[in-house]
Design a protein around this motif. Structure first.
Motif, PDB file in Angstrom:
ATOM      1  N   LYS A 426       0.857  -1.186   0.000  1.00 55.29           N
ATOM      2  CA  LYS A 426       0.000   0.000   0.000  1.00 55.29           C
ATOM      3  C   LYS A 426       0.890   1.231   0.000  1.00 55.29           C
ATOM      4  CE  LYS A 426      -4.291  -1.415   2.356  1.00 55.29           C
ATOM      5  NZ  LYS A 426      -5.160  -1.172   3.540  1.00 55.29           N
ATOM      6  N   ASP A 446      -6.741  -6.879  -3.007  1.00 56.01           N
ATOM      7  CA  ASP A 446      -7.573  -7.694  -2.128  1.00 56.01           C
ATOM      8  C   ASP A 446      -8.691  -6.833  -1.534  1.00 56.01           C
ATOM      9  OD1 ASP A 446      -6.614  -6.281   0.072  1.00 56.01           O
ATOM     10  OD2 ASP A 446      -5.430  -7.931   0.887  1.00 56.01           O
ATOM     11  N   ARG A 447      -9.519  -7.423  -0.704  1.00 60.08           N
ATOM     12  CA  ARG A 447     -10.701  -6.708  -0.186  1.00 60.08           C
ATOM     13  C   ARG A 447     -10.339  -5.528   0.697  1.00 60.08           C
ATOM     14  NH1 ARG A 447     -13.549 -11.307   3.318  1.00 60.08           N
ATOM     15  NH2 ARG A 447     -12.996 -12.481   1.433  1.00 60.08           N
ATOM     16  N   ASP A 448      -9.102  -5.520   1.237  1.00 60.17           N
ATOM     17  CA  ASP A 448      -8.678  -4.410   2.100  1.00 60.17           C
ATOM     18  C   ASP A 448      -7.837  -3.373   1.346  1.00 60.17           C
ATOM     19  OD1 ASP A 448      -9.879  -5.471   4.454  1.00 60.17           O
ATOM     20  OD2 ASP A 448      -8.232  -6.923   4.584  1.00 60.17           O
ATOM     21  N   TRP A 450      -5.067  -3.913  -0.483  1.00 59.54           N
ATOM     22  CA  TRP A 450      -3.645  -4.216  -0.667  1.00 59.54           C
ATOM     23  C   TRP A 450      -3.404  -4.650  -2.109  1.00 59.54           C
ATOM     24  CZ3 TRP A 450       0.212  -3.626   2.947  1.00 59.54           C
ATOM     25  CH2 TRP A 450      -0.193  -3.414   4.268  1.00 59.54           C
TER      26      TRP A 450
END
Length: 608
Positions: A426, A446-448, A450
């Motif tokens: 990130k 990804d879902r967060d 990253w």
């Protein structure tokens, strides 16, 4: 018997974060550093170009005024804000002028490698819907003409070598300055600056969308890490393609840091132009450093000074390792002083004799060569990143240098190691996504939020990142053993004869290698072995050469377990080349292309 691999006694962590990074102002677009330098120091040197047997300085004022006139020419040609303009040229001052002019017109630069095929050009221009194409040479224009009908969005094509710059300046003569000022005023850190198409080691290239803010932040991050080392008289030398994010980032950093940029003619003239320009800073890919090392080794052995050179190499590595641990033993120091006079100063001279800040990216340099060059007086700072990250995520730096790693995260950057070993990232330098390809973009985040780099690595307790392989390149043998090819290939390329090595063995019973021989090195080697005058093809088939390669294979195998070791190899009939499509423009191997080209040889390895 292979030496048993000792496990590293290192504590590993899952995440590491760089220091805080000051946020950019919203209007901190890529033209801002050039505008600021034009206002503050118009007479200072921005660049230098070769004329005859020397380099000639070019001032900030001269470059800026040319950028301004060309930008007006783009406007007169109908280039609108947000339009894409494709640019195909090797690295030269005109590339930089055109790139800045495209941005000043509010448009987006789409770089294309000068070695690209007609099919690649068609794909990139068609996918980006570029409205204009600027090529360097008539030959490049001829390549494009064969596919021009397939890209109707491209309304105009200009050629640098036949007057593209002057033509644009002529077209823009009646365009008011206010039109450029208005377009620049609309730019901010969220504006798209460039769409860089990945080199495509596998599959079709995807367009990485990089904003002004992505690239400016990465330059600021580099300055945070290295700005304290920059001196007022520093000069750099660009020779890798500006179509590549590493070279583009290097140029932006130099402009922002006030480093005068030298434009090399091409890689073929690099050895000569390092002597003419004598840069103090340089960024390169590992293959450049490997070639300098191999050329020095070849020369020493051809002059019957091989044992002296080999001992000097061992001393340089030992000196660097001891120095890294905090204490150089007196005998090592004495030997190092002797070889500095006999060997190391010649290595430094190969780079011009003034090189102080040296960076390597685009692939692993290898711990052994990093220590060797450090022992020879050239600290090489490895970094890591991708086109999608503008490009740097981590970098080694003075006071934070650990050979075998690619340094720590840059300011404002976080690195995380996923459960399967993949490196996630990130930071403000991470790209916006792939051009008009939402599916591919979704796959790499990804879902967060990253970014999935696709590389495998590990973080030690001090936050240093070590790259251990490429996720897609991991070889899984028929026995289920996971093997990362890069470490083995790195050890093989360290041998004087070996130009390239490609490890194979996916779904096969054992690991094997395809070995490409350096023709110049083979000629020098043949002279030492009493085989001078033998045709290259005969040398490749000689038992003496195969025995030398076997020793390189044995050395590589000493670094891995028996299950990961190379059981067989084949010497290829020629070196891998960019022209054949086997190497990218930055000398990375396209594995799929190589494996397809030599499928018969690979099958024979396993049939036997």
């Amino acid at each position: 018997m292979h030496a048993r691999v000792k496990p590293r006694e290192v504590d590993f962590v899952k995440t590491a974060t760089g220091p805080l990074l000051m946020p950019l102002a919203h209007d901190a677009h890529l033209l801002r550093p050039l505008l600021d330098r034009f206002e503050a120091e118009p007479g200072s040197v921005l660049a230098s170009i070769r004329e005859g047997d020397h380099f000639v300085d070019v001032t900030v004022k001269k470059v800026f005024e040319s950028v301004w006139r060309v930008a007006k020419g783009l406007v007169a040609s109908g280039v609108a804000p947000g339009d894409r303009v494709a640019l195909m040229s090797h690295t030269r001052l005109e590339w930089m002028i055109l790139d800045y002019a495209i941005l000043a017109a509010g448009a987006v630069t789409v770089p294309i490698y000068d070695s690209s095929s007609a099919e690649q050009i068609q794909w990139i221009i068609g996918d980006s819907e570029a409205v204009m194409f600027v090529v360097e040479t008539p030959a490049m224009l001829a390549t494009f003409e064969g596919v021009r009908a397939a890209v109707p969005t491209c309304r105009r094509v200009l050629t640098i070598d036949t007057g593209a710059i002057k033509e644009l300046e002529r077209l823009g003569a009646d365009v008011p300055d206010s039109s450029i000022e208005e377009r620049i005023a609309t730019l901010d850190i969220d504006s798209i600056a460039t769409i860089i198409y990945t080199s495509g080691t596998t599959g079709r290239p995807k367009g990485c969308v990089l904003s002004h803010g992505n690239l400016r932040n990465n330059a600021a991050q580099a300055f945070d890490a290295l700005g304290g080392e920059v001196r007022p008289d520093d000069t750099g030398l660009l020779f890798l393609p500006l179509a590549h994010a590493l070279t583009k980032g290097n140029a932006l950093f130099d402009t922002e840091a006030g480093i005068a940029i030298g434009f090399a003619t091409d890689i073929a003239h690099l050895a000569e132009e390092l002597q003419l320009h004598r840069p103090t800073t340089m960024a390169a890919v590992p293959r450049i450093f490997e070639k300098v090392y191999n050329a020095s080794s070849h020369k020493a052995h051809s002059e019957r000074k091989g044992p002296i050179f080999d001992h000097a190499v061992a001393v340089a590595i030992r000196w660097s390792r001891e120095r890294t641990k905090g204490r150089v033993w007196p005998w090592t120091a004495a030997e190092h002083l002797l070889f500095d006079r006999l060997v190391y100063r010649k290595i430094r001279h190969a780079f011009g004799g003034r090189l102080r800040l040296c960076f390597s990216g685009g692939g692993p340099l290898g711990e052994r060569l990093t220590h060797f060059f450090a022992g020879a007086g050239l600290h090489i700072y490895e970094g890591y990143g991708l086109t999608e990250t503008s490009p740097m995520l981590t970098i080694a730096r003075p006071g934070a240098w650990k050979p075998g790693t690619v340094g720590r995260p840059l300011a404002g950057t976080s690195i995380m190691i996923a459960g399967d070993g993949e490196i996630l990232a990130k930071g403000p330098q991470v790209f916006q996504g792939y051009w008009r390809n939402d599916r591919a973009t979704a796959e790499v985040f990804d879902r967060d939020g990253w970014f999935r780099t696709g590389d495998i690595g590990e973080l030690d307790a001090e936050g240093y990142l070590r790259i251990t392989g490429r996720k897609k390149e991991l070889i899984v043998t028929a026995a289920g053993k996971n093997v990362a090819p890069a470490p083995l290939e790195d050890r093989l390329r360290a041998h004087e004869l070996i130009s390239q090595a490609v490890i194979v063995g996916d779904a096969r019973p054992f690991i094997a290698a395809l070995i490409a021989i350096d023709e110049m090195a083979a000629s020098n080697w043949a002279t030492r072995k009493g085989l001078a005058g033998e045709p290259f093809a005969d040398l490749l088939n000689s038992e003496e050469l195969k025995a030398a390669v076997q020793r390189a294979v044995d050395d590589a195998n000493a670094s891995v377990s028996r299950a990961e070791s190379i059981r067989s190899f084949v010497v290829l009939p020629r070196d891998l080349t960019i022209e054949s499509g086997e190497l990218t423009a930055t000398l990375k191997v396209r594995r799929a292309v190589v494996e397809k080209a030599y499928a018969v040889q690979i099958d024979r390895i396993y049939a036997g």
